[in-house]
Design a protein around this motif. Structure first.
Motif, PDB file in Angstrom:
ATOM      1  N   GLN A   1      25.389 -27.078  -6.440  1.00 35.05           N
ATOM      2  CA  GLN A   1      26.101 -26.898  -5.178  1.00 35.05           C
ATOM      3  C   GLN A   1      27.593 -27.065  -5.419  1.00 35.05           C
ATOM      4  O   GLN A   1      28.034 -28.057  -5.960  1.00 35.05           O
ATOM      5  N   VAL A   2      28.341 -26.089  -5.005  1.00 32.16           N
ATOM      6  CA  VAL A   2      29.787 -26.122  -5.181  1.00 32.16           C
ATOM      7  C   VAL A   2      30.406 -26.885  -4.022  1.00 32.16           C
ATOM      8  O   VAL A   2      30.086 -26.635  -2.862  1.00 32.16           O
ATOM      9  N   GLN A   3      31.294 -27.808  -4.334  1.00 33.90           N
ATOM     10  CA  GLN A   3      31.933 -28.560  -3.269  1.00 33.90           C
ATOM     11  C   GLN A   3      33.310 -29.043  -3.685  1.00 33.90           C
ATOM     12  O   GLN A   3      33.646 -29.060  -4.864  1.00 33.90           O
ATOM     13  N   GLY A  26      30.439 -28.719  -9.330  1.00 36.55           N
ATOM     14  CA  GLY A  26      29.275 -27.859  -9.190  1.00 36.55           C
ATOM     15  C   GLY A  26      29.306 -26.748 -10.223  1.00 36.55           C
ATOM     16  O   GLY A  26      30.116 -26.746 -11.142  1.00 36.55           O
ATOM     17  N   SER A  27      28.411 -25.793 -10.051  1.00 38.42           N
ATOM     18  CA  SER A  27      28.312 -24.660 -10.982  1.00 38.42           C
ATOM     19  C   SER A  27      29.293 -23.581 -10.549  1.00 38.42           C
ATOM     20  O   SER A  27      28.985 -22.748  -9.718  1.00 38.42           O
ATOM     21  N   ILE A  28      30.466 -23.622 -11.169  1.00 40.42           N
ATOM     22  CA  ILE A  28      31.565 -22.741 -10.770  1.00 40.42           C
ATOM     23  C   ILE A  28      31.878 -21.779 -11.901  1.00 40.42           C
ATOM     24  O   ILE A  28      32.070 -22.201 -13.048  1.00 40.42           O
ATOM     25  N   PHE A  29      31.965 -20.493 -11.569  1.00 36.95           N
ATOM     26  CA  PHE A  29      32.360 -19.490 -12.554  1.00 36.95           C
ATOM     27  C   PHE A  29      33.872 -19.355 -12.627  1.00 36.95           C
ATOM     28  O   PHE A  29      34.448 -19.277 -13.711  1.00 36.95           O
ATOM     29  N   ARG A  30      34.488 -19.347 -11.458  1.00 34.15           N
ATOM     30  CA  ARG A  30      35.923 -19.092 -11.429  1.00 34.15           C
ATOM     31  C   ARG A  30      36.526 -19.746 -10.192  1.00 34.15           C
ATOM     32  O   ARG A  30      35.932 -19.713  -9.122  1.00 34.15           O
ATOM     33  N   ILE A  31      37.731 -20.306 -10.369  1.00 32.52           N
ATOM     34  CA  ILE A  31      38.501 -20.832  -9.240  1.00 32.52           C
ATOM     35  C   ILE A  31      39.808 -20.065  -9.159  1.00 32.52           C
ATOM     36  O   ILE A  31      40.544 -19.994 -10.151  1.00 32.52           O
ATOM     37  N   PHE A  33      42.577 -19.338  -5.880  1.00 36.06           N
ATOM     38  CA  PHE A  33      43.524 -20.105  -5.087  1.00 36.06           C
ATOM     39  C   PHE A  33      43.002 -21.506  -4.795  1.00 36.06           C
ATOM     40  O   PHE A  33      41.810 -21.696  -4.558  1.00 36.06           O
ATOM     41  N   MET A  34      43.906 -22.501  -4.852  1.00 36.97           N
ATOM     42  CA  MET A  34      43.617 -23.844  -4.350  1.00 36.97           C
ATOM     43  C   MET A  34      44.787 -24.271  -3.485  1.00 36.97           C
ATOM     44  O   MET A  34      45.940 -23.954  -3.799  1.00 36.97           O
ATOM     45  N   GLY A  35      44.499 -24.963  -2.427  1.00 33.37           N
ATOM     46  CA  GLY A  35      45.588 -25.357  -1.548  1.00 33.37           C
ATOM     47  C   GLY A  35      45.236 -26.493  -0.624  1.00 33.37           C
ATOM     48  O   GLY A  35      44.105 -26.995  -0.634  1.00 33.37           O
ATOM     49  N   THR A 100      34.285 -18.630  -7.146  1.00 34.49           N
ATOM     50  CA  THR A 100      33.101 -17.818  -7.392  1.00 34.49           C
ATOM     51  C   THR A 100      32.049 -18.709  -8.022  1.00 34.49           C
ATOM     52  O   THR A 100      32.269 -19.248  -9.114  1.00 34.49           O
ATOM     53  N   PRO A 101      30.916 -18.917  -7.368  1.00 36.80           N
ATOM     54  CA  PRO A 101      29.853 -19.718  -7.974  1.00 36.80           C
ATOM     55  C   PRO A 101      29.344 -19.060  -9.249  1.00 36.80           C
ATOM     56  O   PRO A 101      29.464 -17.842  -9.441  1.00 36.80           O
ATOM     57  N   LEU A 102      28.722 -19.876 -10.110  1.00 35.61           N
ATOM     58  CA  LEU A 102      28.302 -19.415 -11.425  1.00 35.61           C
ATOM     59  C   LEU A 102      27.325 -18.252 -11.353  1.00 35.61           C
ATOM     60  O   LEU A 102      27.417 -17.311 -12.143  1.00 35.61           O
ATOM     61  N   MET A 103      26.398 -18.269 -10.445  1.00 36.87           N
ATOM     62  CA  MET A 103      25.360 -17.251 -10.379  1.00 36.87           C
ATOM     63  C   MET A 103      25.684 -16.179  -9.342  1.00 36.87           C
ATOM     64  O   MET A 103      24.793 -15.509  -8.832  1.00 36.87           O
ATOM     65  N   SER A 104      26.960 -16.004  -9.064  1.00 36.15           N
ATOM     66  CA  SER A 104      27.368 -15.036  -8.043  1.00 36.15           C
ATOM     67  C   SER A 104      28.577 -14.255  -8.534  1.00 36.15           C
ATOM     68  O   SER A 104      29.330 -14.729  -9.384  1.00 36.15           O
ATOM     69  N   ARG A 105      28.756 -13.066  -8.009  1.00 34.87           N
ATOM     70  CA  ARG A 105      29.964 -12.290  -8.290  1.00 34.87           C
ATOM     71  C   ARG A 105      30.842 -12.195  -7.050  1.00 34.87           C
ATOM     72  O   ARG A 105      31.732 -11.356  -6.976  1.00 34.87           O
ATOM     73  N   THR A 106      30.563 -13.061  -6.104  1.00 31.69           N
ATOM     74  CA  THR A 106      31.284 -13.037  -4.837  1.00 31.69           C
ATOM     75  C   THR A 106      32.145 -14.283  -4.708  1.00 31.69           C
ATOM     76  O   THR A 106      31.680 -15.389  -4.985  1.00 31.69           O
ATOM     77  N   MET A 107      33.380 -14.080  -4.283  1.00 35.48           N
ATOM     78  CA  MET A 107      34.254 -15.214  -4.010  1.00 35.48           C
ATOM     79  C   MET A 107      33.958 -15.760  -2.616  1.00 35.48           C
ATOM     80  O   MET A 107      33.715 -15.001  -1.677  1.00 35.48           O
ATOM     81  N   TYR A 108      34.004 -17.056  -2.506  1.00 38.17           N
ATOM     82  CA  TYR A 108      33.811 -17.717  -1.226  1.00 38.17           C
ATOM     83  C   TYR A 108      34.959 -18.676  -0.966  1.00 38.17           C
ATOM     84  O   TYR A 108      35.594 -19.183  -1.900  1.00 38.17           O
TER      85      TYR A 108
END
Length: 121
Positions: A1-3, A26-31, A33-35, A100-108
């Protein structure tokens, strides 16, 4: 779970300093923007400062010259150093990240739970 988990809020006198931290876990592929955003009672949530993956920064006019946003080398922790704090900086501060979560190609768009900053004598 990404948090996102924030820390560092509290009560400080006018003119004082605080440092907020936010760790993405969590399982993160890519980060990307952070703010940091903030929301005062009765007001809309507003962007305080943001930082991109390459280190480019942007600040709200109210934060320029007083606040500094930074990221650690791993890129999963963002900090907000707040100096010369004013009573009008009182708000709940929220960490935000586009990931982008590790098992996804979608940014959230993710939000932390918020941390209270109170500037008062």
């Amino acid at each position: 779970q990404v948090q996102l988990v924030e820390s560092g809020g509290g009560l400080v006198q006018p003119g004082g300093s605080l440092r907020l931290s936010c760790v993405a876990s969590g399982s993160i592929f890519r980060i990307d923007f952070m703010g940091w955003y903030r929301q005062a009672p009765g007001k809309q949530r507003e962007l305080v400062a943001g930082i991109g993956p390459s280190g480019n920064r942007n600040y709200a006019d109210s934060a320029k010259g007083r606040f500094t946003i930074s990221r650690d080398n791993a890129g999963n922790t963002v900090y907000l150093q707040m100096n010369s704090l004013k009573p009008e900086d009182t708000a709940v501060y929220y960490c935000n990240a586009v990931m982008t979560p590790l098992m996804s190609r979608t940014m959230y768009n993710y939000w932390g739970q918020g941390t209270q900053v109170t500037v008062s004598s």
